[in-house]
Design a protein around this motif. Structure first.
Motif, PDB file in Angstrom:
ATOM      1  N   CYS A   1      -2.145  -5.288  -7.947  1.00 44.45           N
ATOM      2  CA  CYS A   1      -2.447  -4.105  -7.136  1.00 44.45           C
ATOM      3  C   CYS A   1      -3.560  -4.427  -6.132  1.00 44.45           C
ATOM      4  O   CYS A   1      -3.493  -4.009  -4.976  1.00 44.45           O
ATOM      5  CB  CYS A   1      -2.838  -2.915  -8.021  1.00 44.45           C
ATOM      6  N   GLU A   2      -4.559  -5.195  -6.589  1.00 41.92           N
ATOM      7  CA  GLU A   2      -5.614  -5.616  -5.649  1.00 41.92           C
ATOM      8  C   GLU A   2      -5.031  -6.433  -4.505  1.00 41.92           C
ATOM      9  O   GLU A   2      -5.412  -6.291  -3.350  1.00 41.92           O
ATOM     10  CB  GLU A   2      -6.648  -6.482  -6.371  1.00 41.92           C
ATOM     11  N   MET A   3      -4.092  -7.308  -4.841  1.00 44.57           N
ATOM     12  CA  MET A   3      -3.514  -8.194  -3.823  1.00 44.57           C
ATOM     13  C   MET A   3      -2.639  -7.440  -2.827  1.00 44.57           C
ATOM     14  O   MET A   3      -2.567  -7.805  -1.667  1.00 44.57           O
ATOM     15  CB  MET A   3      -2.624  -9.249  -4.493  1.00 44.57           C
ATOM     16  N   THR A   4      -1.942  -6.414  -3.309  1.00 41.26           N
ATOM     17  CA  THR A   4      -0.912  -5.780  -2.467  1.00 41.26           C
ATOM     18  C   THR A   4      -1.342  -4.423  -1.903  1.00 41.26           C
ATOM     19  O   THR A   4      -0.657  -3.886  -1.037  1.00 41.26           O
ATOM     20  CB  THR A   4       0.376  -5.549  -3.301  1.00 41.26           C
ATOM     21  N   GLY A   5      -2.422  -3.862  -2.447  1.00 42.46           N
ATOM     22  CA  GLY A   5      -2.840  -2.528  -1.991  1.00 42.46           C
ATOM     23  C   GLY A   5      -2.140  -1.405  -2.747  1.00 42.46           C
ATOM     24  O   GLY A   5      -2.367  -0.220  -2.459  1.00 42.46           O
TER      25      GLY A   5
ATOM     26  N   ARG B   1       7.013   7.364  -5.642  1.00 40.68           N
ATOM     27  CA  ARG B   1       6.051   6.319  -5.249  1.00 40.68           C
ATOM     28  C   ARG B   1       5.988   5.201  -6.295  1.00 40.68           C
ATOM     29  O   ARG B   1       5.559   4.094  -6.019  1.00 40.68           O
ATOM     30  CB  ARG B   1       4.645   6.912  -5.071  1.00 40.68           C
ATOM     31  N   THR B   2       6.410   5.526  -7.545  1.00 37.58           N
ATOM     32  CA  THR B   2       6.325   4.530  -8.628  1.00 37.58           C
ATOM     33  C   THR B   2       7.385   3.454  -8.404  1.00 37.58           C
ATOM     34  O   THR B   2       8.576   3.747  -8.361  1.00 37.58           O
ATOM     35  CB  THR B   2       6.580   5.200 -10.003  1.00 37.58           C
TER      36      THR B   2
ATOM     37  N   ALA C   1       0.853  -1.200   0.000  1.00 36.77           N
ATOM     38  CA  ALA C   1       0.000   0.000   0.000  1.00 36.77           C
ATOM     39  C   ALA C   1       0.887   1.249   0.000  1.00 36.77           C
ATOM     40  O   ALA C   1       1.912   1.294   0.698  1.00 36.77           O
ATOM     41  CB  ALA C   1      -0.906  -0.008   1.222  1.00 36.77           C
ATOM     42  N   GLY C   2       0.495   2.242  -0.810  1.00 36.11           N
ATOM     43  CA  GLY C   2       1.291   3.468  -0.913  1.00 36.11           C
ATOM     44  C   GLY C   2       2.187   3.448  -2.148  1.00 36.11           C
ATOM     45  O   GLY C   2       2.576   4.490  -2.659  1.00 36.11           O
ATOM     46  N   ASP C   3       2.489   2.242  -2.644  1.00 35.34           N
ATOM     47  CA  ASP C   3       3.295   2.134  -3.871  1.00 35.34           C
ATOM     48  C   ASP C   3       2.406   2.334  -5.097  1.00 35.34           C
ATOM     49  O   ASP C   3       1.195   2.112  -5.032  1.00 35.34           O
ATOM     50  CB  ASP C   3       3.930   0.740  -3.973  1.00 35.34           C
ATOM     51  N   GLU C   4       3.054   2.709  -6.193  1.00 34.26           N
ATOM     52  CA  GLU C   4       2.293   2.861  -7.444  1.00 34.26           C
ATOM     53  C   GLU C   4       2.921   2.039  -8.565  1.00 34.26           C
ATOM     54  O   GLU C   4       4.151   1.930  -8.665  1.00 34.26           O
ATOM     55  CB  GLU C   4       2.254   4.336  -7.860  1.00 34.26           C
TER      56      GLU C   4
END
Ligand code: C6P
Length: 407
Positions: free
Chosen positions: A133-137, A163-164, A111-114
């Protein structure tokens, strides 16, 4: 250089008629045809060499293993990978991208990563990132495109931030034909500390690829689009990244040791090649690489540019045609278009009656069609065996389509 007639003679499938017309195969972006050299390499393998690889001490198994590994070596050289260990055989580009999403993504994203991708991606370079992304937030972001059908580089500057963590993009769009500046994009990703994943499914068959010069972290490809058989693809990955990643699939060949309490992993590339691989297909891919090398990738690119420029000029003579994407100087060998309000499936059906194979639909790239507010296009795509005479037949068939639909 062989003449175009000699090249065409290498492709048995092109020697047939469809609905009473010589086949004009303008659908190589979906899957290319196979030269006799590839067909014979696979036939010969099954007649003389087949056994499982990496498993037997008997002669056939050793010969099959040598042929399989030799194909890996040739593909590594074709891409200028630093080592054949950096070439993982998969089923296709789709599986290669999923491998990175599941193995690298699940380990490195939170979460917080892009994750950054682009609006012009094929579903194979969208859906795995949505899933991970769903799995990791993590959050998925898209680089928009300009009115010319190219990446919006200003928007990219804003979207690529610290953040990327990963930037995945196609080297060549399968709808717009746009050729992206891969080395620049990789450099921009690295500048913010992100890794760069290149979808080479459409570019590797058509343009010389040097993964070291591009500095790509990962690159995905499919054999069937580059004159090789279906059922095999590859993932190039930088060794250090691959070493640090957990396996994608578990099973035979990818382990060093299995105990009831747990397992340890084989060395690269085998850590990522669970189960009996597509041996004959890998050998066929090796023959396809040889064939492309013999033709010379610079010749391939020049030939396609010539055909595409000619097709671009000719198709724009047809009133009511709208081609998506940039001009021929900025695109690879394909044209996706709409013809007035005639449904692309109808266009493709009329062309088929003329012996011309094109693809119609969303080409597994719905977001880019949504961008243009259309649900489908007709797409003609070109490869080493196509001629200007086929382009002429294609354009004549478009006039005929207009007549039939009174447009
Ligand atoms: N595009 C087309 O007609 P696979 O299916 O795994 O071999 O390739 C997937 C893929 C990934 N990226 C791009 C840019 C692609 O064009 C494709 C495949 C085909 O456009 C079949 S949908």
């Amino acid at each position: 250089m062989p003449s175009i007639t000699e090249i065409r003679n290498d492709f048995p499938i092109l020697q047939q008629e469809i609905h009473g017309h010589p086949l004009a195969f303008l659908d190589s972006a979906a899957s290319s045809q196979k030269p006799v050299q590839v067909i014979e390499a696979m036939d010969q393998y099954y007649r003389t060499t087949h056994a499982n690889v990496h498993r037997g001490v008997h002669t056939l198994s050793e010969n099959a293993t040598a042929a399989y590994e030799n194909a890996r070596l040739r593909l590594a050289r074709f891409l200028n990978a630093a080592s054949p260990r950096e070439i993982i055989f998969t089923r296709n580009a789709t599986e290669s991208l999923n491998l990175v999403a599941y193995s690298w993504g699940r380990t490195n994203l939170s979460a917080g990563d892009e994750v950054l991708i682009t609006e012009m991606e094929h579903h194979s370079n969208i859906v795995p990132w949505q899933l991970v992304c769903e799995m990791t937030g993590a959050t998925l972001r898209f680089v928009p495109i300009t009115s010319r059908g190219e990446l919006d580089f200003e928007a990219l500057d804003d979207l690529l931030t610290e953040r990327t963590k990963l930037f995945a993009f196609t080297a060549m769009s399968n709808v717009l034909g746009t050729i992206n500046p891969v080395a620049e994009l990789v450099e921009q990703a690295h500048a913010v500390g992100a890794i760069a994943v290149v979808d080479g499914a459409q570019s590797v068959p058509h343009l010389a690829t040097d993964v070291q010069a591009l500095d790509a972290d990962f690159l995905a490809l499919s054999s069937h689009k580059m004159l090789g058989p279906t059922g095999v693809g590859a993932l190039y990955g930088k060794r250090a990244l691959l070493e640090a990643m957990p396996p994608f699939l578990g099973g035979g060949d990818m382990i060093r040791e299995v105990k009831m309490t747990g397992s340890s992993w084989n060395d690269l590339p085998y850590k990522f090649e669970a189960g009996t691989p597509a041996i004959a297909e890998v050998i066929g891919l090796g023959a396809a690489v040889d064939y492309l090398n013999d033709l010379d990738m610079d010749w391939v690119a020049t030939h396609e540019r010539e055909i595409t420029t000619y097709a671009w000029e000719q198709i724009h003579q047809v009133e009511g045609v709208r081609v998506l994407g940039p001009g021929p100087d900025r695109r690879g060998g394909l044209l996706a278009f709409v013809l007035g309000d005639i449904h692309p499936h109808d266009v493709a059906a009329v062309l088929d009656m003329e012996g011309i194979a094109v693809r119609a639909g969303h080409h597994c790239a719905q977001p880019i069609h949504d961008h243009y507010g259309i649900s489908a296009t007709t797409r003609a795509s070109f490869y080493v065996y196509n001629t200007k005479a086929e382009v002429d037949r294609f354009v004549a068939a478009l006039y005929k389509t207009k007549e039939i639909f009174e447009f």
